[in-house]
Motif scaffolding. Structure first.
Motif, PDB file in Angstrom:
ATOM      1  N   GLY A   1       0.837  -1.195   0.000  1.00 16.27           N
ATOM      2  CA  GLY A   1       0.000   0.000   0.000  1.00 16.27           C
ATOM      3  C   GLY A   1       0.866   1.237   0.000  1.00 16.27           C
ATOM      4  N   ARG A   2       0.257   2.334   0.311  1.00 18.44           N
ATOM      5  CA  ARG A   2       1.000   3.591   0.353  1.00 18.44           C
ATOM      6  C   ARG A   2       0.946   4.174   1.753  1.00 18.44           C
ATOM      7  N   ASN A   3       0.851   3.318   2.763  1.00 27.21           N
ATOM      8  CA  ASN A   3       0.821   3.782   4.146  1.00 27.21           C
ATOM      9  C   ASN A   3       2.180   4.319   4.548  1.00 27.21           C
ATOM     10  N   ARG A   4       2.165   5.344   5.377  1.00 26.93           N
ATOM     11  CA  ARG A   4       3.406   5.932   5.884  1.00 26.93           C
ATOM     12  C   ARG A   4       3.074   6.836   7.047  1.00 26.93           C
ATOM     13  N   ILE A   5       4.088   7.117   7.873  1.00 24.70           N
ATOM     14  CA  ILE A   5       3.880   8.122   8.900  1.00 24.70           C
ATOM     15  C   ILE A   5       4.108   9.480   8.241  1.00 24.70           C
ATOM     16  N   HIS A   6       3.487  10.483   8.783  1.00 23.16           N
ATOM     17  CA  HIS A   6       3.458  11.827   8.205  1.00 23.16           C
ATOM     18  C   HIS A   6       4.030  12.786   9.252  1.00 23.16           C
ATOM     19  N   LEU A   7       5.194  13.373   8.947  1.00 25.71           N
ATOM     20  CA  LEU A   7       5.842  14.290   9.882  1.00 25.71           C
ATOM     21  C   LEU A   7       5.851  15.693   9.290  1.00 25.71           C
ATOM     22  N   ILE A   8       5.371  16.657  10.043  1.00 32.74           N
ATOM     23  CA  ILE A   8       5.340  18.049   9.582  1.00 32.74           C
ATOM     24  C   ILE A   8       6.680  18.700   9.887  1.00 32.74           C
ATOM     25  N   VAL A   9       7.206  19.415   8.898  1.00 34.40           N
ATOM     26  CA  VAL A   9       8.469  20.130   9.047  1.00 34.40           C
ATOM     27  C   VAL A   9       8.255  21.601   8.708  1.00 34.40           C
ATOM     28  N   ASP A  10       9.111  22.453   9.266  1.00 37.41           N
ATOM     29  CA  ASP A  10       9.009  23.891   9.006  1.00 37.41           C
ATOM     30  C   ASP A  10       9.616  24.290   7.669  1.00 37.41           C
ATOM     31  N   ASP A  11      10.701  23.626   7.271  1.00 39.00           N
ATOM     32  CA  ASP A  11      11.425  23.990   6.052  1.00 39.00           C
ATOM     33  C   ASP A  11      11.798  22.714   5.319  1.00 39.00           C
ATOM     34  N   LEU A  12      10.962  22.314   4.363  1.00 38.43           N
ATOM     35  CA  LEU A  12      11.165  21.057   3.655  1.00 38.43           C
ATOM     36  C   LEU A  12      12.494  21.037   2.905  1.00 38.43           C
ATOM     37  N   ASP A  13      12.842  22.130   2.246  1.00 40.46           N
ATOM     38  CA  ASP A  13      14.089  22.165   1.479  1.00 40.46           C
ATOM     39  C   ASP A  13      15.303  21.937   2.378  1.00 40.46           C
ATOM     40  N   ALA A  14      15.309  22.550   3.547  1.00 43.20           N
ATOM     41  CA  ALA A  14      16.421  22.367   4.476  1.00 43.20           C
ATOM     42  C   ALA A  14      16.487  20.928   4.970  1.00 43.20           C
ATOM     43  N   GLU A  15      15.331  20.316   5.251  1.00 42.48           N
ATOM     44  CA  GLU A  15      15.304  18.918   5.695  1.00 42.48           C
ATOM     45  C   GLU A  15      15.807  17.986   4.597  1.00 42.48           C
ATOM     46  N   VAL A  16      15.386  18.230   3.362  1.00 42.01           N
ATOM     47  CA  VAL A  16      15.839  17.400   2.244  1.00 42.01           C
ATOM     48  C   VAL A  16      17.352  17.515   2.084  1.00 42.01           C
ATOM     49  N   ASP A  17      17.872  18.740   2.123  1.00 40.87           N
ATOM     50  CA  ASP A  17      19.320  18.947   2.006  1.00 40.87           C
ATOM     51  C   ASP A  17      20.073  18.233   3.129  1.00 40.87           C
ATOM     52  N   ARG A  18      19.575  18.351   4.359  1.00 36.28           N
ATOM     53  CA  ARG A  18      20.231  17.738   5.518  1.00 36.28           C
ATOM     54  C   ARG A  18      20.241  16.220   5.393  1.00 36.28           C
ATOM     55  N   LEU A  19      19.113  15.649   5.008  1.00 34.15           N
ATOM     56  CA  LEU A  19      19.011  14.197   4.917  1.00 34.15           C
ATOM     57  C   LEU A  19      19.780  13.641   3.715  1.00 34.15           C
ATOM     58  N   ARG A  20      19.785  14.355   2.604  1.00 33.30           N
ATOM     59  CA  ARG A  20      20.589  13.916   1.450  1.00 33.30           C
ATOM     60  C   ARG A  20      22.071  13.936   1.806  1.00 33.30           C
ATOM     61  N   ALA A  21      22.502  14.975   2.519  1.00 31.79           N
ATOM     62  CA  ALA A  21      23.904  15.066   2.932  1.00 31.79           C
ATOM     63  C   ALA A  21      24.282  13.903   3.850  1.00 31.79           C
ATOM     64  N   ALA A  22      23.290  13.384   4.597  1.00 31.97           N
ATOM     65  CA  ALA A  22      23.526  12.247   5.491  1.00 31.97           C
ATOM     66  C   ALA A  22      23.376  10.911   4.756  1.00 31.97           C
ATOM     67  N   GLY A  23      23.120  10.968   3.447  1.00 37.95           N
ATOM     68  CA  GLY A  23      23.026   9.748   2.650  1.00 37.95           C
ATOM     69  C   GLY A  23      21.718   8.992   2.776  1.00 37.95           C
ATOM     70  N   GLN A  24      20.659   9.659   3.206  1.00 37.51           N
ATOM     71  CA  GLN A  24      19.378   8.985   3.382  1.00 37.51           C
ATOM     72  C   GLN A  24      18.636   8.871   2.043  1.00 37.51           C
ATOM     73  N   PRO A  25      17.979   7.717   1.794  1.00 43.28           N
ATOM     74  CA  PRO A  25      17.333   7.465   0.497  1.00 43.28           C
ATOM     75  C   PRO A  25      15.911   8.017   0.401  1.00 43.28           C
ATOM     76  N   PHE A  26      15.680   8.831  -0.587  1.00 38.00           N
ATOM     77  CA  PHE A  26      14.335   9.330  -0.861  1.00 38.00           C
ATOM     78  C   PHE A  26      13.667   8.418  -1.880  1.00 38.00           C
ATOM     79  N   ARG A  27      12.357   8.303  -1.784  1.00 39.79           N
ATOM     80  CA  ARG A  27      11.588   7.474  -2.709  1.00 39.79           C
ATOM     81  C   ARG A  27      10.786   8.311  -3.690  1.00 39.79           C
ATOM     82  N   SER A  28      10.884   9.628  -3.580  1.00 40.95           N
ATOM     83  CA  SER A  28      10.183  10.509  -4.501  1.00 40.95           C
ATOM     84  C   SER A  28      10.939  11.820  -4.571  1.00 40.95           C
ATOM     85  N   GLU A  29      10.513  12.642  -5.456  1.00 38.59           N
ATOM     86  CA  GLU A  29      10.971  14.027  -5.497  1.00 38.59           C
ATOM     87  C   GLU A  29       9.973  14.845  -4.691  1.00 38.59           C
TER      88      GLU A  29
END
Length: 127
Positions: free
Chosen positions: A71-99
């Motif tokens: 299915g497409r179930n997932r937990i949903h976490l609200i963030v203040d600055d999505l771009d900053a979170e994406v940059d931080r997590l990409r820098a840490a090598g975390q895998p994204f499943r979408s853009e």
């Protein structure tokens, strides 16, 4: 019935409990609640208690075939600055499943934990 001040719990089946603890506490701001055995732990963020069930737990037992379709179930976490979170997590090598996807309610991206469970990071649209 649960009282409003109690935690809501979601179970994620994980291959490696220690790796899941590290992922959620290091990258997503959860704190370790209990870790009674190497097969299970739970982490907490706000009112969400995430149950991390390893292969040896009863929670990881096979789901009947008629309920096991992906299915497409997932937990949903609200963030203040999505771009900053994406940059931080990409820098840490975390895998994204979408853009990043933008819709009328805001912007979101899907991240995978070490076992492949989905986490949606969501920044609400400013009104």
């Amino acid at each position: 019935m649960t009282e409003p001040d109690q935690l809501a719990s979601v179970r994620y089946i994980v291959d490696d409990v220690a790796a899941a603890i590290d992922f959620y506490t290091t990258h997503l701001g959860f704190t370790l609640h209990t870790h009674p055995a190497p097969a299970f732990a739970d982490v907490v963020r706000g009112p969400l208690r995430l149950l991390l069930s390893g292969p040896a737990t009863s929670g990881a037992r096979a789901t009947p075939d008629d309920h096991a379709a992906p299915g497409r179930n997932r937990i949903h976490l609200i963030v203040d600055d999505l771009d900053a979170e994406v940059d931080r997590l990409r820098a840490a090598g975390q895998p994204f499943r979408s853009e990043v996807v933008t819709g009328p309610g805001g912007r979101q991206i899907l991240l995978a934990d070490p076992a492949g469970n989905l986490v949606e990071l969501f920044q609400p649209a400013s009104h």
